[in-house]
Scaffold this active site. Structure first.
Site: not given
Ligand code: GLU
Length: 329
Positions: A15, A28, A94-95, A167, A285
């Site tokens: 992103t 996007y 971020t994924d 995340k 457990e």
């Molecule tokens: N799914 C995409 C990725 O991880 C966009 C999400 C993001 O960057 O926050 O590159």
């Protein structure tokens, strides 16, 4: 006058390099912007650093895999050995930032800062966070005191250890959490406020970077499930299994029995949790000693899978040795 710090910026997409074509559109394309464009925007912020851009990929991080990881590792290792480079930034979706960050954390020395940075809103969205995060990453990567802390993730003003970061929100700007340690530092307008001294000063890489990564699956436990999914995973040749278990890494008795059988046949099985945060300890457990299983401690399923892949690739499969690695991670 001192020379400005020289920072290698490795672009992968995500992103932070995403554009919607409209300031309010929800849809996007992550990775749509060239790294040069991002770096050009950065120059306008007036930061005192010389940026050396190198594009590794331009993809959403859900598509990142061994080829990109290998290229990133090689570029980082080269930069760490190059006296002309002071620090490294990786722009990343971020994924899967937690997977890439932790893999590099396990396989790079800690002699210079290596920083992952992402964004939650595309570059042309209202309130885009990418440039602020990028500017903060430049500050961190430029700072000698940032070395010796392993690979870091900069999101917003927080600096998190890749070992601890995950995340935790799908779209909130403040999407990352850190456990069991909180942030290592906070970037302020005046500088960087470190909350402690470097905890891994001048360490060599903990593991060699693998030639290939074995197939390791994450199995999420659900109420009422049976052992068939375990059999299916073994049937497709999984070399290790991470259980995203309930609570403290639990699963129905038939599932634990099937996982225990897999462990006895030489497939390491690590119990993590589907719960967002918390420790999974041994023999709470589940009788790990009796069943030959490993407790993931503080690592959630995604990072537990990364560590298990690295261990298996390095020939470490014995439950006691795998447990020792998770204890020391
Ligand atoms: N799914 C995409 C990725 O991880 C966009 C999400 C993001 O960057 O926050 O590159």
């Amino acid at each position: 006058m001192n020379k400005p710090p020289r920072i290698l910026v490795l672009g992968t997409g995500g992103t932070i390099a995403g554009a919607a074509g409209s300031a309010t559109d929800a849809a996007y394309r992550p990775g749509g912007l060239a790294l040069e464009v991002l770096v050009g925007h950065l120059a306008a912020l007036g930061l005192v650093a010389e940026i050396v851009p190198q594009e590794v990929a331009r993809i959403g991080s859900q598509d990142i895999g061994f080829a990109e990881w290998q290229a990133l590792h090689a570029a980082c290792a080269g930069a760490l050995g190059d006296p002309a480079i002071d620090g490294v930034i990786i722009t990343h979706g971020t994924d899967t930032a937690e997977e890439t960050g932790f893999l590099l954390d396990l396989t790079l020395p800690t002699t210079k800062p290596v920083v992952l940075v992402g964004a939650m809103r595309p570059a042309d969205a209202v309130g885009a966070d990418g440039m602020r995060n990028f500017a903060n990453a430049v500050k961190v990567a430029s700072e000698p005191a940032a070395a010796g802390r392993g690979v870091m993730l900069v999101m917003g003003d927080a600096v998190l250890a890749a070992r601890d970061a995950r995340k935790a929100a799908t779209s909130a700007i403040d999407a990352f959490r850190s456990f069991p340690r909180g942030p290592l530092a906070r970037v302020t307008p005046a500088g960087i406020d470190w909350f402690g001294p470097p905890h891994r000063p001048k360490q060599q890489a903990r593991y060699p970077f693998p030639q290939a990564l074995p197939r390791v699956a994450i199995l999420t436990a659900g109420a009422g499930m049976d052992e068939k999914p375990v059999e299916a995973l073994l049937g497709i040749g999984c070399r290790g299994v991470v259980l995203a278990g309930m609570g403290q890494g639990n699963a129905p008795a038939s599932v634990i029995a099937a996982l225990s059988e897999a462990a006895r046949s030489g497939i390491p099985v690590v119990r993590s949790t589907r719960v967002d945060e918390g420790l999974v300890d041994r023999n709470v457990e589940v009788d790990d000693d009796g069943q030959g299983l490993v407790a993931a401690r503080a690592l959630g399923p995604a990072r537990a899978r990364v560590l298990l892949m690295v261990l298996i690739a390095n020939g470490i499969c014995d439950a006691a040795a795998v447990q020792a690695a998770f204890d020391g991670a």
